[in-house]
Each structure stands twice: as C-alpha cells, then as structure tokens.
Write an enzyme that holds these catalytic residues in place. Structure first.
Site, PDB file in Angstrom:
ATOM      1  N   CYS A  61      47.136  64.952  76.109  1.00  0.00           N
ATOM      2  CA  CYS A  61      48.329  64.253  76.610  1.00  0.00           C
ATOM      3  C   CYS A  61      49.429  65.270  76.905  1.00  0.00           C
ATOM      4  O   CYS A  61      49.706  66.145  76.100  1.00  0.00           O
ATOM      5  CB  CYS A  61      48.806  63.232  75.571  1.00  0.00           C
ATOM      6  SG  CYS A  61      50.220  62.289  76.154  1.00  0.00           S
ATOM      7  N   CYS A  65      55.032  64.873  71.661  1.00  0.00           N
ATOM      8  CA  CYS A  65      55.368  64.118  70.444  1.00  0.00           C
ATOM      9  C   CYS A  65      54.872  64.897  69.209  1.00  0.00           C
ATOM     10  O   CYS A  65      53.661  65.142  69.083  1.00  0.00           O
ATOM     11  CB  CYS A  65      54.729  62.728  70.484  1.00  0.00           C
ATOM     12  SG  CYS A  65      54.968  61.895  72.069  1.00  0.00           S
ATOM     13  N   CYS A  68      51.905  63.669  67.002  1.00  0.00           N
ATOM     14  CA  CYS A  68      50.674  63.119  67.582  1.00  0.00           C
ATOM     15  C   CYS A  68      49.530  64.133  67.719  1.00  0.00           C
ATOM     16  O   CYS A  68      49.680  65.183  68.362  1.00  0.00           O
ATOM     17  CB  CYS A  68      50.982  62.503  68.950  1.00  0.00           C
ATOM     18  SG  CYS A  68      49.532  61.651  69.625  1.00  0.00           S
ATOM     19  N   CYS A 105      43.296  46.187  70.669  1.00  0.00           N
ATOM     20  CA  CYS A 105      44.341  47.028  71.261  1.00  0.00           C
ATOM     21  C   CYS A 105      43.727  48.318  71.786  1.00  0.00           C
ATOM     22  O   CYS A 105      43.127  49.079  71.026  1.00  0.00           O
ATOM     23  CB  CYS A 105      45.384  47.409  70.218  1.00  0.00           C
ATOM     24  SG  CYS A 105      46.019  46.021  69.287  1.00  0.00           S
ATOM     25  N   CYS A 136      45.728  43.801  73.996  1.00  0.00           N
ATOM     26  CA  CYS A 136      46.918  44.646  73.935  1.00  0.00           C
ATOM     27  C   CYS A 136      46.538  46.016  74.479  1.00  0.00           C
ATOM     28  O   CYS A 136      45.408  46.469  74.249  1.00  0.00           O
ATOM     29  CB  CYS A 136      47.381  44.766  72.478  1.00  0.00           C
ATOM     30  SG  CYS A 136      48.775  45.900  72.254  1.00  0.00           S
ATOM     31  N   CYS A 196      54.973  44.705  71.882  1.00  0.00           N
ATOM     32  CA  CYS A 196      54.646  45.255  70.573  1.00  0.00           C
ATOM     33  C   CYS A 196      55.404  46.568  70.502  1.00  0.00           C
ATOM     34  O   CYS A 196      55.112  47.495  71.267  1.00  0.00           O
ATOM     35  CB  CYS A 196      53.136  45.474  70.461  1.00  0.00           C
ATOM     36  SG  CYS A 196      52.652  46.347  68.955  1.00  0.00           S
ATOM     37  N   ARG A 268      53.917  44.663  61.477  1.00  0.00           N
ATOM     38  CA  ARG A 268      52.587  45.211  61.168  1.00  0.00           C
ATOM     39  C   ARG A 268      52.657  46.451  60.280  1.00  0.00           C
ATOM     40  O   ARG A 268      53.339  47.428  60.600  1.00  0.00           O
ATOM     41  CB  ARG A 268      51.823  45.561  62.453  1.00  0.00           C
ATOM     42  CG  ARG A 268      50.407  46.053  62.131  1.00  0.00           C
ATOM     43  CD  ARG A 268      49.573  46.304  63.374  1.00  0.00           C
ATOM     44  NE  ARG A 268      49.486  45.126  64.202  1.00  0.00           N
ATOM     45  CZ  ARG A 268      49.713  45.116  65.506  1.00  0.00           C
ATOM     46  NH1 ARG A 268      50.029  46.217  66.122  1.00  0.00           N
ATOM     47  NH2 ARG A 268      49.615  43.999  66.189  1.00  0.00           N
TER      48      ARG A 268
HETATM   49  N1  SAM Z   1      50.584  57.458  74.821  1.00  0.00           N
HETATM   50  C1  SAM Z   1      51.117  56.183  74.602  1.00  0.00           C
HETATM   51  C2  SAM Z   1      52.502  56.206  74.039  1.00  0.00           C
HETATM   52  O1  SAM Z   1      52.866  57.173  73.349  1.00  0.00           O
HETATM   53  O2  SAM Z   1      53.220  55.235  74.243  1.00  0.00           O
HETATM   54  C3  SAM Z   1      50.235  55.303  73.731  1.00  0.00           C
HETATM   55  C4  SAM Z   1      49.493  55.883  72.554  1.00  0.00           C
HETATM   56  S1  SAM Z   1      50.468  56.527  71.221  1.00  0.00           S
HETATM   57  C5  SAM Z   1      49.218  57.284  70.236  1.00  0.00           C
HETATM   58  C6  SAM Z   1      50.962  55.075  70.325  1.00  0.00           C
HETATM   59  C7  SAM Z   1      51.786  55.253  69.078  1.00  0.00           C
HETATM   60  O3  SAM Z   1      50.998  55.721  68.007  1.00  0.00           O
HETATM   61  C8  SAM Z   1      52.949  56.215  69.103  1.00  0.00           C
HETATM   62  O4  SAM Z   1      54.060  55.705  69.750  1.00  0.00           O
HETATM   63  C9  SAM Z   1      53.222  56.410  67.612  1.00  0.00           C
HETATM   64  O5  SAM Z   1      54.149  55.456  67.154  1.00  0.00           O
HETATM   65  C10 SAM Z   1      51.850  56.155  66.987  1.00  0.00           C
HETATM   66  N2  SAM Z   1      51.330  57.391  66.371  1.00  0.00           N
HETATM   67  C11 SAM Z   1      50.745  58.419  67.015  1.00  0.00           C
HETATM   68  N3  SAM Z   1      50.422  59.403  66.153  1.00  0.00           N
HETATM   69  C12 SAM Z   1      50.803  58.987  64.929  1.00  0.00           C
HETATM   70  C13 SAM Z   1      50.755  59.566  63.624  1.00  0.00           C
HETATM   71  N4  SAM Z   1      50.257  60.787  63.418  1.00  0.00           N
HETATM   72  N5  SAM Z   1      51.226  58.849  62.588  1.00  0.00           N
HETATM   73  C14 SAM Z   1      51.756  57.623  62.798  1.00  0.00           C
HETATM   74  N6  SAM Z   1      51.841  57.041  64.003  1.00  0.00           N
HETATM   75  C15 SAM Z   1      51.381  57.707  65.053  1.00  0.00           C
HETATM   76 FE1  SF4 Z   2      50.816  61.276  74.227  1.00  0.00          FE
HETATM   77 FE2  SF4 Z   2      50.514  60.963  71.623  1.00  0.00          FE
HETATM   78 FE3  SF4 Z   2      52.937  61.065  72.649  1.00  0.00          FE
HETATM   79 FE4  SF4 Z   2      51.360  58.907  73.150  1.00  0.00          FE
HETATM   80  S1  SF4 Z   2      52.189  59.533  71.177  1.00  0.00           S
HETATM   81  S2  SF4 Z   2      52.632  60.034  74.610  1.00  0.00           S
HETATM   82  S3  SF4 Z   2      49.373  59.917  73.193  1.00  0.00           S
HETATM   83  S4  SF4 Z   2      51.440  62.727  72.657  1.00  0.00           S
END
Ligand code: SAM
Ligand code: SF4
Ligand code: DTB
Length: 331
Positions: A61, A65, A68, A105, A136, A196, A268
């Site tokens: 990606c 973040c 992530c 989802c 979802c 959500c 949730r």
């Molecule tokens: N890429 C899209 C986005 O960021 O909107 C969708 C997938 S992203 C993985 C969805 C959510 O997963 C993120 O907004 C975050 O809140 C959650 N998430 C991702 N990594 C995480 C982690 N290590 N611990 C807790 N929540 C996490």
């Molecule tokens: Fe990409 Fe992870 Fe950020 Fe979603 S949360 S935008 S998958 S880096």
C-alpha cells in the site's frame, strides 16, 4: 460534575469536549454503569453481532500509516497478494456463514479504489450478498459515482476509519489528511450506504485524542451505524512495533464512552482481542461493545479462534446476533 447522557439537537449530536473528558474521568464503576444502562436501553445486552474479515488485496500500500503491516513504507515480511479471484471470496464467505457470521467485510490495501478494479469488487459484493450475508468493504478513498455502483451491487456498509484525533493524525499518517477521511465519509453517507467508522487505541495518543476522536465520530451528521474500536496490533517492522501496551482499563473506558456517545451504533471490539484476556473482553461487552470480528484472522494478523470465542460467549451467556434476534429499537 453533572454529565449529560446525550445532548441531541435537531441537526444531530453535539457533544462538547469537556463533557466527553468528564466521562473518561468518571470512577470506573460509574462509567461502566452508565454505559451498560445506555446499552440496555438500545440493544439486547446479551447479543453480539459477528463479522468476518477477508483481505482481498494484501500489502504494497502506498500510504504510510505507522500502525499498518500492509504499508509499502515498512518492511514487515508480509506475503503480498494482488486482487484475489471471486472463487476465493466465495469459499471464505461460505466458511464464515457456516460458522455463524452475518457480515462479510472485504479489505484492500489501497489508497483509493481504482475504476479498473471496480467490476471485480462489485462481483465479489453481489456474490456475497446473494449468499445471504451483509456486505462491507474497506477500499480506501472512494468517489460518489463508484459508491453508487458498489451499492447497486449489494453493498451494505463501507468501512473507513478516522483512526485518531485530527490533532494526532499527522503523527501517524502523512500521505493523506484527516480532512481527506472526512470527505470520503461524506461521500459514503451521501451514497446512502451504512458507515462503519472508528479508530485505534494505543498509538501513543493521549486521553484527549481519544476523546476528540470519539467526538468527531459522534458529531458526524449521521452517527456511524458501526464503530470499530481497535487496540493497536503491534507488528514487527512497523514504526509502532515498540509502542507501550495500552492499559486494559483505559481501553474499556474508550469502549464505554463510545457507547454513551453513540447509543444506537454497534460498537465493535475489533483488532487486538488476541492480546486480551477473557475478563477484559467481558468488561468490554459490559461497557457496551456488541460486535466482534470473528475468525482466526483479521486482515493479515491473528484473531482468537472461533472455538475460543464460542467458549467465551458460552461462559458469558452471550448469543451471536442473527436476523431473528435483533432488538427492534437497535439502529
Ligand atoms: N486501506 C484502507 C484504509 O486504510 O482505509 C482499508 C484497509 S485498512 C487495513 C483498515 C483499518 O484497519 C485501518 O483504518 C486501521 O484502523 C485498521 N488497522 C490496520 N492495521 C492495524 C493494526 N496494526 N492495529 C489495529 N488496527 C489496524
Ligand atoms: Fe494502506 Fe494500511 Fe493505511 Fe489502509 S491502513 S491505507 S492498507 S497502509
Ligand atoms: C477495522 O476497524 N479493523 C479491521 C477492519 N476495520 C478492516 C482491520 C484490522 C486490521 C488489523 C491488522 C491486520 O490484520 O492487518
């Protein structure tokens, strides 16, 4: 200090920061009693909605973040996968349905949905919908026209988290802004889809950031139907790998305040359950959490086994929610 249970105005909710901080500062038992009371007024307190996650496109990606494992900016050793085939989705959705999950989802590690991928995602949605599950997706930023097509395919919910407060956002993500998030959330609501939207606890934010995050969610024109509260899953190779663990009581307080601020939303208990003991999860349910991610995997990280979850539900007398036992007054 007197604390309003809600402060509804004709245009929606208008929670002020001091009243939210006042809730966070309540003695734990007072806060839980208040949250549990609000929960009972709006939901069956012994029913929990279960959703199952599937990663339909994994890793690489472009967003940065910090939490992530799927960001291309971090080296987490994750096995990357391009957009999977519809057949794989059918297999996993059927498995989830057989195990009692009512919502499926699908998540993609994208910054935004590309028109090129839309027909395939729409096919996934319509297939899952035809199997009798709620649908979802979480695909990053998305335009109104794209949402209309996803809705036509049978989409019920779009997940798009604000993750933290506006003030703390740039500490966690620099490749997009908090306003970008709000813009997409407005597109989702305008398209007539259910929202959500939630966030993460444990990224080094303070109680004021947690309060502000919940304030933003609660004061949206329409409160999100589903509010995932994630506890940071610390993944090796991400910048937050060494973050100090969240105190369980602070996490439970966040759930309780979310319940009070958003009385008709499903709150949730999301990522992070693998690190929580049964007692912490039980207190989250008492505090008003009434939905979980169910199944051994979240998107890329571990979640408790279905067996362990059913054992816990059994000990607590909790039933997985299904179409037949939803309380009428719930959102
Ligand atoms: N890429 C899209 C986005 O960021 O909107 C969708 C997938 S992203 C993985 C969805 C959510 O997963 C993120 O907004 C975050 O809140 C959650 N998430 C991702 N990594 C995480 C982690 N290590 N611990 C807790 N929540 C996490
Ligand atoms: Fe990409 Fe992870 Fe950020 Fe979603 S949360 S935008 S998958 S880096
Ligand atoms: C949400 O709030 N949490 C889910 C879902 N929405 C998409 C994702 C949690 C991901 C945890 C890290 C992982 O498994 O990759």
């Amino acid at each position: 200090m007197s604390i309003a249970v809600n402060n509804k105005k004709s245009t929606g909710y208008n929670w002020e920061l001091p009243e939210i901080l006042g809730l966070f500062e309540l003695p734990f038992n007072d806060l839980l009693f208040k949250a549990a009371s609000v929960h009972r007024e709006n939901f069956d307190p012994n029913a929990v909605q279960v959703s199952t996650l599937l990663s339909i496109k994994t890793g690489s990606c472009p967003e940065d973040c910090k939490y992530c494992p799927q960001s291309a900016h971090h080296n987490t050793g994750l096995k990357k996968e391009s957009l999977i085939d519809v057949e794989k989705v059918i297999t996993q959705a059927q498995k989830a349905k057989d195990q009692g999950s009512t919502r499926f989802c699908m998540g993609a590690a994208w910054r935004n949905l590309n028109d090129r991928d839309l027909p395939k995602v729409a096919e996934m949605i319509s297939t899952v919908k035809d199997m009798g599950m709620e649908t979802c997706v979480t695909l990053g930023m998305v335009e109104k026209e794209q949402l209309a097509k996803l809705k036509d395919a049978g989409l019920d919910y779009y997940n798009h988290n604000i993750d933290t407060s506006k003030e703390y956002y740039s500490e966690i993500i620099t490749t997009r802004t908090f306003e970008d998030r709000l813009e997409t959330l407005a597109n989702i609501a305008d398209a007539g889809l259910k929202t959500c939207c939630g966030g993460i606890v444990g990224m080094g934010e303070g109680v004021e950031d947690r309060a502000k995050m919940l304030q933003t969610l609660a004061n949206l024109d329409k409160q999100p139907e589903s509010v995932p509260i994630n506890m940071l899953v610390k993944v090796k190779g991400t910048p937050l790998d060494n973050q100090e663990a969240v105190d369980a009581f602070d996490f439970i307080r966040t759930i309780a305040v979310a319940r009070i601020l958003m009385p008709k939303s499903y709150v949730r208990l999301s990522a992070g359950r693998e690190e929580m003991n049964e007692q912490t999860q039980a207190l989250c349910f008492l505090a008003g959490a009434n939905s979980i991610f169910y199944g051994e995997k979240l998107l890329t990280t571990a979640n408790p086994s279905e067996n362990d979850d059913m054992k816990l539900f059994g000990k607590l007398g909790i039933r997985p929610e299904n179409k037949e036992n939803i309380k009428d007054c719930a959102a």
